[in-house]
Design an enzyme around this catalytic site. Structure first.
Site, PDB file in Angstrom:
ATOM      1  N   GLU A  82      42.010  30.104  49.865  1.00  0.00           N
ATOM      2  CA  GLU A  82      42.787  30.477  48.683  1.00  0.00           C
ATOM      3  C   GLU A  82      44.236  30.817  49.013  1.00  0.00           C
ATOM      4  O   GLU A  82      45.113  30.678  48.161  1.00  0.00           O
ATOM      5  CB  GLU A  82      42.133  31.681  47.991  1.00  0.00           C
ATOM      6  CG  GLU A  82      40.758  31.418  47.410  1.00  0.00           C
ATOM      7  CD  GLU A  82      40.794  30.452  46.237  1.00  0.00           C
ATOM      8  OE1 GLU A  82      41.744  30.525  45.435  1.00  0.00           O
ATOM      9  OE2 GLU A  82      39.880  29.614  46.137  1.00  0.00           O
ATOM     10  N   GLU A 121      50.989  33.660  44.017  1.00  0.00           N
ATOM     11  CA  GLU A 121      50.902  32.253  43.640  1.00  0.00           C
ATOM     12  C   GLU A 121      52.268  31.591  43.803  1.00  0.00           C
ATOM     13  O   GLU A 121      53.297  32.144  43.400  1.00  0.00           O
ATOM     14  CB  GLU A 121      50.418  32.149  42.196  1.00  0.00           C
ATOM     15  CG  GLU A 121      50.183  30.734  41.722  1.00  0.00           C
ATOM     16  CD  GLU A 121      49.570  30.685  40.338  1.00  0.00           C
ATOM     17  OE1 GLU A 121      49.499  29.591  39.766  1.00  0.00           O
ATOM     18  OE2 GLU A 121      49.157  31.753  39.838  1.00  0.00           O
ATOM     19  N   ASN A 154      41.368  39.848  33.986  1.00  0.00           N
ATOM     20  CA  ASN A 154      40.856  40.126  35.323  1.00  0.00           C
ATOM     21  C   ASN A 154      41.538  41.349  35.938  1.00  0.00           C
ATOM     22  O   ASN A 154      40.895  42.155  36.620  1.00  0.00           O
ATOM     23  CB  ASN A 154      41.040  38.915  36.232  1.00  0.00           C
ATOM     24  CG  ASN A 154      39.972  37.869  36.020  1.00  0.00           C
ATOM     25  OD1 ASN A 154      38.826  38.180  35.704  1.00  0.00           O
ATOM     26  ND2 ASN A 154      40.334  36.601  36.168  1.00  0.00           N
TER      27      ASN A 154
END
Length: 339
Positions: A192, A201, A239
């Site tokens: 990831e 990100e 989340n």
């Protein structure tokens, strides 16, 4: 009502043989010395909840009353460790000027890397303390070997500090299962984050997309605030809300904590691993502890895009990293590797 836990502090070696008698169910920590019912003394080589010293020999080691261990060998004349040579439990070798005792049979694993198989050994006869900080089954040396080019943000101390949030992680089942779960988590994390390189990100154009305004609490930190962060790349306002509620952290209003505090970052990764099923049918933790295989962890993390032939290259990348990490930890990867 919670059960009473008795905590025993480590006794100094000069305690004049007045160590307390071992008691089943008492919490012991590495370095504790106890007197067993057979009149002999044992030193805890690993934290344990009161395992029998004569049965759980990985957790306990016989010691002399002063903590010095057994009879020392003549002039410390142990032979040098040889890679690829078969060693058996109790063998002692010299490696880079230090001594190590085999805690488990092994085909010549490196004593400084395969710490489940080898225990630092005092040439005068005493044992060492091989337990990594926090009791994690992956030592700092192994962690560094897994992630040689990692971002300095992803500290080993941050990871071990986060373990208290989910004490069952890599601490359930057999010793093999514990290491398999740690390897599975770290393999997925590696995939990831590009080997623990990326904290946030990289595609900033995606940032505004992670705000679900249908949630009653909205996006109080701003529409573009809930981009992927941390080892599992936590994203979306819902989340952050769920992880924050579970961890007792204000992540909905301050999502930047995940990219500024290493322990918080690791806790969010462990939150997902231990509590979320994603597109799968079980949490990654349950998949590994229940021996359903590494493939089920992929399904729970990104199965809708990668599994069932969706992206075999990405699946293979995760599997290869898992195989690399289990090899480093000295355990077999198990079955059902793909999804």
């Amino acid at each position: 009502m919670s059960a009473l836990v008795i905590v025993v502090s480590a006794a100094p070696a000069s305690a004049a043989c007045n160590y307390t008698t071992w008691t089943a169910g008492t919490q012991y920590y590495t370095g504790n010395i106890v007197k067993y019912t057979n009149g002999l003394y044992y030193i805890a080589e690993h934290d344990n909840p009161g395992y029998d010293p004569t049965i759980s020999t990985w957790f306990w080691e016989p010691t002399s009353c002063d903590g010095g261990g057994g009879t020392p060998p003549p002039a410390c004349s142990y032979t040098d460790w040889v890679a690829g040579k078969q060693y058996y439990t109790g063998n002692i070798v010299r490696f880079n000027g230090s001594y190590y005792i085999a805690e488990h049979d092994n085909p010549g694993y490196d004593p400084t890397v395969s710490t489940w198989f080898w225990d630092p050994y005092n040439c005068g006869g005493g044992g060492g303390d091989p337990t990594p900080p926090g009791g994690f089954v992956v030592s700092e040396a192994q962690f560094n070997q897994m992630f040689p080019g990692r971002n300095s943000f992803y500290t080993y101390s941050g990871l071990t500090a986060a373990l208290s949030a989910y004490p069952g992680f890599a601490n359930s089942g057999s010793a093999t299962v514990k290491k398999q779960e740690a390897a599975a988590f770290l393999a997925n994390v590696s995939h990831e984050t590009g080997g623990l390189v990326h904290v946030v990100e990289q595609n900033q154009a995606n940032y505004p997309h992670y705000c679900d305004w249908s949630q009653s609490y909205g996006c109080p930190a701003g529409q573009a605030a809930y981009y992927g962060r941390g080892p599992i790349q936590l994203s979306w306002n819902f989340n952050y809300k769920a992880a924050g509620d579970a961890l007792g952290l204000p992540l909905l209003t301050n999502p930047w904590l995940v990219q500024n505090d290493p322990a918080v970052a690791w806790k969010t990764g462990l939150w997902y691993w231990n509590t979320q099923r994603g597109p799968g049918t079980m949490t990654p933790h349950d998949a590994m502890v229940g021996q359903r295989g590494f493939g089920e962890t992929i399904r729970s993390i990104n199965g809708s895009l990668e599994c069932n032939g969706g992206n075999p290259g990405q699946v293979q990348s995760r599997v290869s990293k898992y195989q690399q990490f289990t090899s480093l930890l000295g355990v077999a990867p198990g079955g059902n590797l793909y999804c």
